[in-house]
Structure formats: C-alpha cells, structure tokens
Design a protein around this motif. Sequence first.
Motif, mmCIF file in Angstrom:
data_model
loop_
_atom_site.group_PDB
_atom_site.id
_atom_site.type_symbol
_atom_site.label_atom_id
_atom_site.label_comp_id
_atom_site.label_asym_id
_atom_site.label_seq_id
_atom_site.Cartn_x
_atom_site.Cartn_y
_atom_site.Cartn_z
ATOM 1 N N GLY A 179 0.821 -1.214 0.000
ATOM 2 C CA GLY A 179 0.000 0.000 0.000
ATOM 3 C C GLY A 179 0.852 1.259 0.000
ATOM 4 O O GLY A 179 0.567 2.224 -0.716
ATOM 5 N N LEU A 180 1.917 1.249 0.792
ATOM 6 C CA LEU A 180 2.832 2.385 0.838
ATOM 7 C C LEU A 180 3.544 2.560 -0.504
ATOM 8 O O LEU A 180 3.675 3.682 -1.003
ATOM 9 N N ARG A 208 1.089 4.191 -2.859
ATOM 10 C CA ARG A 208 0.896 5.619 -2.563
ATOM 11 C C ARG A 208 2.103 6.445 -2.999
ATOM 12 O O ARG A 208 1.956 7.532 -3.551
ATOM 13 N N LYS A 258 2.146 9.269 -5.898
ATOM 14 C CA LYS A 258 2.600 10.617 -5.521
ATOM 15 C C LYS A 258 3.706 11.102 -6.463
ATOM 16 O O LYS A 258 3.717 12.273 -6.882
ATOM 17 N N ARG A 278 -7.106 0.093 -10.124
ATOM 18 C CA ARG A 278 -6.133 1.179 -10.215
ATOM 19 C C ARG A 278 -5.013 0.803 -11.179
ATOM 20 O O ARG A 278 -4.522 1.633 -11.937
#
Length: 173
Positions: A3-4, A7, A11, A51
């Motif tokens: 998940g990190l 993200r 970003k 996604r």
Amino acid sequence: DPGLALRMSVKILETFLGSYPVAVLHVCPGSLMRYFKKAGDAAIAAGDPARCRLLMQWGTTYRVMALSKWYLRLTSNPAWTREALPPEALNFDAEYQGAYDLALQALHESHGAKPRVLAQAYAEGRVQVLAVCLYKKGAELPEIAGKNHQLYCQRHGYEYRQLTEVPEGGWEQ
C-alpha cells in the motif's frame, strides 16, 4: 508494504505530471511509460487491479508516444540503413514494450478486466474508427497505419475513416 509503495508511486507520478510542462514530459515518454508500469505493478501488489488498469491505460499513451518518436527518428534520415544506424536510433526498448504487453494481458486474464463490446452500436452497424494522422507530406506512417487500421476494421465489421489534414470547416464538424 504494498500500500505504501502504491501511494509513493502515485505521488511521484502526480509530482511529475503536475510540476512539469507537457513539452518536458514529452521529451522522454518511455521513462513515463516505465513509471506507470511500476505504479501498476504496485497496485497489483496492493490488491487494486482497477487502479492498475487505470495506470496501465494512462501509461499506454506515453508508450505509443515513445514508439512513434522512435519510429520517426529512425526514418528521419534516408541515408540510414539497417546496417548503418547511429547508436541513438537504436534506443527502442523492445523488451520493455513486450513486458508492457504481457502485463496488460495478465491484467485482463487474472482480474476479469475484459474489453467491453459495443453491442448495440455494433449490432446496428454504427461503429466507426476515426484515425487522425497529421504528418508532413511524404510521411510513410499514415499509409502504413491506415492499411493496418483498415484491415482491423474489415475484420470486425467497422467503418474506417482516416484524416490526414484538418477537415474543411475545422474539427467541430
């Protein structure tokens, strides 16, 4: 943590796409394609195939741009032959293009992302493929692409129209 990683990847893409002028982003579309693929891989690892699909579709824009830039560079000098190409004309990454194709296929197969059929429009014979190929006079790509598009459309029962110049009356017609 998947998940990190996802993200962080998103970003970084947001920063690239939001901070740089389009002209800068288009200098090396292959790099953006690769990063969209990495972000898509992170999305799969995080369990988010929707996604991943979005990222891969967006990355495909840069993939096609990279392929087009490479082809135009390769064909820009009539003196170049297969045996006499400068090193910078050989920078097309066929292996990565293949990896991108395989990733898209795997996404479709493993996560149920099936291409949608235009059932009603197709049944009524209303599907038209419109290709816009605005190149300098004498460019070979519109002719090559047009033949390929035409064969595809014939195979699927679609109408095909290729524009090689801005239509009379502009784009709004």
